[in-house]
Design a protein around this motif. Structure first.
Motif, PDB file in Angstrom:
ATOM      1  N   SER A 112      -3.762  -4.444   9.068  1.00 46.37           N
ATOM      2  CA  SER A 112      -2.987  -5.768   9.718  1.00 46.37           C
ATOM      3  C   SER A 112      -3.919  -6.925  10.294  1.00 46.37           C
ATOM      4  N   THR A 113      -3.616  -8.101  10.331  1.00 45.76           N
ATOM      5  CA  THR A 113      -4.480  -8.895  11.147  1.00 45.76           C
ATOM      6  C   THR A 113      -4.827  -8.588  12.479  1.00 45.76           C
ATOM      7  N   ASN A 114      -5.981  -8.950  12.974  1.00 41.54           N
ATOM      8  CA  ASN A 114      -6.436  -8.559  14.259  1.00 41.54           C
ATOM      9  C   ASN A 114      -6.895  -9.800  14.707  1.00 41.54           C
ATOM     10  N   TYR A 115      -6.289 -10.943  15.137  1.00 40.65           N
ATOM     11  CA  TYR A 115      -6.775 -12.203  15.304  1.00 40.65           C
ATOM     12  C   TYR A 115      -7.544 -12.154  16.594  1.00 40.65           C
ATOM     13  N   ALA A 116      -7.073 -11.453  17.632  1.00 36.27           N
ATOM     14  CA  ALA A 116      -8.275 -11.225  18.695  1.00 36.27           C
ATOM     15  C   ALA A 116      -9.618 -10.769  18.338  1.00 36.27           C
ATOM     16  N   LEU A 117      -9.415  -9.798  17.543  1.00 35.33           N
ATOM     17  CA  LEU A 117     -10.898  -9.429  17.155  1.00 35.33           C
ATOM     18  C   LEU A 117     -11.639 -10.553  16.360  1.00 35.33           C
ATOM     19  N   TYR A 118     -11.023 -11.013  15.335  1.00 31.98           N
ATOM     20  CA  TYR A 118     -11.670 -12.120  14.493  1.00 31.98           C
ATOM     21  C   TYR A 118     -12.166 -13.196  15.305  1.00 31.98           C
ATOM     22  N   SER A 119     -11.139 -13.933  16.223  1.00 33.08           N
ATOM     23  CA  SER A 119     -11.739 -14.799  17.009  1.00 33.08           C
ATOM     24  C   SER A 119     -13.029 -14.483  17.859  1.00 33.08           C
ATOM     25  N   ASP A 120     -13.101 -13.436  18.480  1.00 30.89           N
ATOM     26  CA  ASP A 120     -14.180 -13.105  19.155  1.00 30.89           C
ATOM     27  C   ASP A 120     -15.323 -12.971  18.469  1.00 30.89           C
ATOM     28  N   MET A 121     -15.190 -12.423  17.258  1.00 30.01           N
ATOM     29  CA  MET A 121     -16.219 -12.245  16.431  1.00 30.01           C
ATOM     30  C   MET A 121     -16.895 -13.801  15.807  1.00 30.01           C
ATOM     31  N   SER A 122     -15.877 -14.425  15.699  1.00 31.46           N
ATOM     32  CA  SER A 122     -16.331 -15.996  15.356  1.00 31.46           C
ATOM     33  C   SER A 122     -16.960 -16.565  16.228  1.00 31.46           C
ATOM     34  N   ARG A 156     -19.219 -15.141  18.362  1.00 25.55           N
ATOM     35  CA  ARG A 156     -20.310 -14.530  18.449  1.00 25.55           C
ATOM     36  C   ARG A 156     -21.054 -15.052  17.435  1.00 25.55           C
ATOM     37  N   VAL A 157     -20.480 -15.238  16.086  1.00 24.06           N
ATOM     38  CA  VAL A 157     -21.205 -15.869  15.094  1.00 24.06           C
ATOM     39  C   VAL A 157     -21.918 -17.223  15.526  1.00 24.06           C
ATOM     40  N   MET A 158     -20.875 -18.116  15.957  1.00 24.60           N
ATOM     41  CA  MET A 158     -21.053 -19.704  16.190  1.00 24.60           C
ATOM     42  C   MET A 158     -22.373 -19.643  17.475  1.00 24.60           C
ATOM     43  N   SER A 159     -22.176 -18.821  18.260  1.00 27.20           N
ATOM     44  CA  SER A 159     -23.238 -18.769  19.514  1.00 27.20           C
ATOM     45  C   SER A 159     -24.504 -18.446  18.800  1.00 27.20           C
ATOM     46  N   THR A 160     -24.691 -17.655  17.720  1.00 27.69           N
ATOM     47  CA  THR A 160     -25.876 -17.053  17.297  1.00 27.69           C
ATOM     48  C   THR A 160     -26.348 -18.454  16.558  1.00 27.69           C
ATOM     49  N   LEU A 161     -25.477 -19.096  15.806  1.00 27.97           N
ATOM     50  CA  LEU A 161     -26.084 -20.156  14.950  1.00 27.97           C
ATOM     51  C   LEU A 161     -26.492 -21.221  15.974  1.00 27.97           C
ATOM     52  N   SER A 212     -14.483 -24.166  10.715  1.00 30.14           N
ATOM     53  CA  SER A 212     -13.256 -23.368  10.791  1.00 30.14           C
ATOM     54  C   SER A 212     -13.841 -21.997  11.405  1.00 30.14           C
ATOM     55  N   ILE A 213     -12.835 -20.850  11.315  1.00 33.72           N
ATOM     56  CA  ILE A 213     -13.167 -19.570  12.210  1.00 33.72           C
ATOM     57  C   ILE A 213     -14.086 -18.994  11.412  1.00 33.72           C
ATOM     58  N   ASP A 214     -14.815 -19.307  10.125  1.00 30.44           N
ATOM     59  CA  ASP A 214     -15.680 -18.611   9.647  1.00 30.44           C
ATOM     60  C   ASP A 214     -16.783 -19.629   8.927  1.00 30.44           C
ATOM     61  N   GLU A 215     -16.772 -20.845   9.295  1.00 32.78           N
ATOM     62  CA  GLU A 215     -17.598 -21.654   8.775  1.00 32.78           C
ATOM     63  C   GLU A 215     -18.377 -22.709   9.555  1.00 32.78           C
ATOM     64  N   ARG A 221     -28.178  -9.229  11.980  1.00 29.34           N
ATOM     65  CA  ARG A 221     -28.530  -8.347  12.985  1.00 29.34           C
ATOM     66  C   ARG A 221     -27.644  -8.507  14.240  1.00 29.34           C
ATOM     67  N   HIS A 222     -27.348  -9.596  14.914  1.00 31.31           N
ATOM     68  CA  HIS A 222     -26.811  -9.680  16.224  1.00 31.31           C
ATOM     69  C   HIS A 222     -25.264  -9.663  16.218  1.00 31.31           C
ATOM     70  N   THR A 223     -24.603  -9.692  14.921  1.00 33.25           N
ATOM     71  CA  THR A 223     -23.184  -9.582  14.923  1.00 33.25           C
ATOM     72  C   THR A 223     -22.577  -8.560  13.943  1.00 33.25           C
ATOM     73  N   GLY A 224     -23.481  -8.424  12.797  1.00 35.11           N
ATOM     74  CA  GLY A 224     -22.972  -7.433  11.957  1.00 35.11           C
ATOM     75  C   GLY A 224     -22.196  -8.082  10.807  1.00 35.11           C
ATOM     76  N   ILE A 225     -22.073  -9.604  10.877  1.00 34.29           N
ATOM     77  CA  ILE A 225     -21.408 -10.114   9.825  1.00 34.29           C
ATOM     78  C   ILE A 225     -22.254 -10.833   8.782  1.00 34.29           C
ATOM     79  N   PRO A 226     -22.164 -10.631   7.486  1.00 31.64           N
ATOM     80  CA  PRO A 226     -22.951 -11.245   6.398  1.00 31.64           C
ATOM     81  C   PRO A 226     -22.332 -12.837   6.269  1.00 31.64           C
TER      82      PRO A 226
END
Length: 419
Positions: free
Chosen positions: A71-81, A83-88, A99-102, A128-133
């Motif tokens: 099932s969707t876990n938007y709280a997790l996805y938003s937080d991981m997003s 983290r990705v954007m902060s790293t970028l 967007s949430i993933d771009e 390395r920082h987030t685990g997201i490819p």
């Protein structure tokens, strides 16, 4: 030069960060109330599971191949997003979240000969920082950067980064790239181009400028120029204000009670008004729609909507909820079971650009202070701490039987490691 960082199968990738057992397995993520498939791993795509496919239609494939269903876990996805954007942002001069993933990356001023290695460095650092490819596409325009990022996903040998800047390379790629997949073409223009025999981006860029302008307007012409390497879409420091705000949801079961629908629509209207204030805007139209379950043709079917306008453009939760409730009551019929409802705000303008009436009975200053207090309380103590009476405090019934823990946003659900 511009870059485009695109997280690969983002929702699935977020789940895999905390559940390595999902690596290499077919995985799908479901929409609200576990209705339709909204994310798929590459393994699930290879099985023929379609994006947006209702879960019950994909059930035979899921059972046959042991597909993991979440099932969707938007709280997790938003937080991981985040983290990705902060790293970028830590790696490039500027990053524009699309967007949430771009996110677009501003690489102007960087030497072209360094960008190939830099793209691989960015992809490796985010992983390395987030685990997201993340697939990194780099090209002279945003539209070409989007295409370059898609190439990373199609060709694993690129190792998650593609620098595409030489004219001969761009021409070769566009010759085989479907025109309907070009960012900015859209469904309507895609059908029109295919009807005219234009099926690849390479054929599109060879069209005369006058033909493109007359058939597709300024927006189509801008895309045509972008594909030729001319940067026409600027880099935005902050996302532009939305011209339409929508909150909608499919329900766990068909709703036949007006009171239940009123509660749901009041929630949606409240969320829309909150988003409206967040971007400093007001709206001039409030639309409500309700629909039955189109996947159950044996039941009576209907889709109805109504638009109401406030006396003056507003961002008040109270006014938006009142208009939404009035519209809903005029649409509701007890003979139907409603599976989906939504609220759409349009005719949006900046709060500071609206001329108000001297004779309005509403105390706008008092209304504004009330909304500021409402937002402050809900920000500090949690969303929906203070709500309208129609919305109520009881959450809407939901069906999320496959949801994963909120690993990063809930103390009670932190991952436990035993050694």
């Amino acid at each position: 030069m511009y870059g485009l960082a695109d997280c690969n199968n983002f929702f699935v990738s977020c789940e895999r960060v905390f559940a390595p057992r999902l690596e290499g397995r077919p995985v799908v993520v479901l929409s609200n109330n576990d209705g339709c498939i909204i994310a798929r791993s590459n393994e699930a795509k290879a099985l023929g599971i379609r994006m947006g496919q209702p879960l019950f239609q994909a059930a035979p494939l899921i059972r046959q191949y042991g597909v993991e269903v979440l099932s969707t876990n938007y709280a997790l996805y938003s937080d991981m997003s985040h983290r990705v954007m902060s790293t970028l942002r830590s790696l490039v001069p500027e990053a524009e979240v699309y967007s949430i993933d771009e996110a677009f990356l501003d690489l102007r001023g960087m030497a072209v000969e360094t960008l190939a290695d830099f793209g691989h460095h960015v992809a490796a650092t985010v992983r390395r920082h987030t685990g997201i490819p993340v697939s990194i596409g780099i090209s002279p325009s945003k539209t070409l950067a989007k295409i370059a990022s898609k190439l990373c996903k199609r060709y694993p040998k690129l190792n998650l980064s593609c620098l595409m800047y030489r004219p001969q390379d761009i021409e070769k790629v566009l010759q085989g790239f479907p025109v309907q997949e070009v960012w900015g073409i859209g469904r309507r223009h895609g059908r029109m181009l295919q009807g005219a025999g234009i099926v690849t981006a390479g054929q599109f860029v060879r069209l005369p400028e006058g033909w493109v302008r007359s058939r597709m307007g300024v927006t189509g012409l801008r895309t045509w120029q972008e594909l030729q390497g001319e940067a026409c879409i600027g880099f935005e420091q902050a996302p532009p204000a939305k011209q339409q705000i929508c909150t909608s949801r499919s329900f766990a079961t068909e709703l036949t009670s007006l009171d239940e629908l009123r509660q749901a629509v009041a929630l949606f209207a409240s969320l829309c008004a909150e988003k409206l204030r967040h971007q400093g805007s007001v709206c001039g139209e409030v639309q409500v729609f309700i629909a039955t379950n189109r996947h159950r043709p044996e039941l009576p079917q209907c889709y109805v909507n109504r638009i109401l306008s406030p006396d003056e453009p507003t961002d008040s939760t109270l006014e938006v909820c009142t208009l939404a409730d009035r519209a809903l009551c005029s649409l509701y019929s007890p003979e139907y079971g409603y599976k989906k409802a939504g609220v759409v705000l349009s005719a949006i303008a900046s709060r500071t650009a609206v001329q108000t009436s001297l004779f309005t009975p509403t105390d706008r200053g008092r209304q504004r202070r009330l909304m500021q207090a409402l937002d402050a309380v809900n920000t500090r103590f949690g969303r929906h701490t203070v709500v309208t009476a129609t919305q109520g405090f009881e959450p809407l019934p939901s069906n999320r039987s496959h949801v994963s823990p909120h690993y990063t946003t809930s103390w009670e659900e932190l991952m436990e490691v035993r050694v």
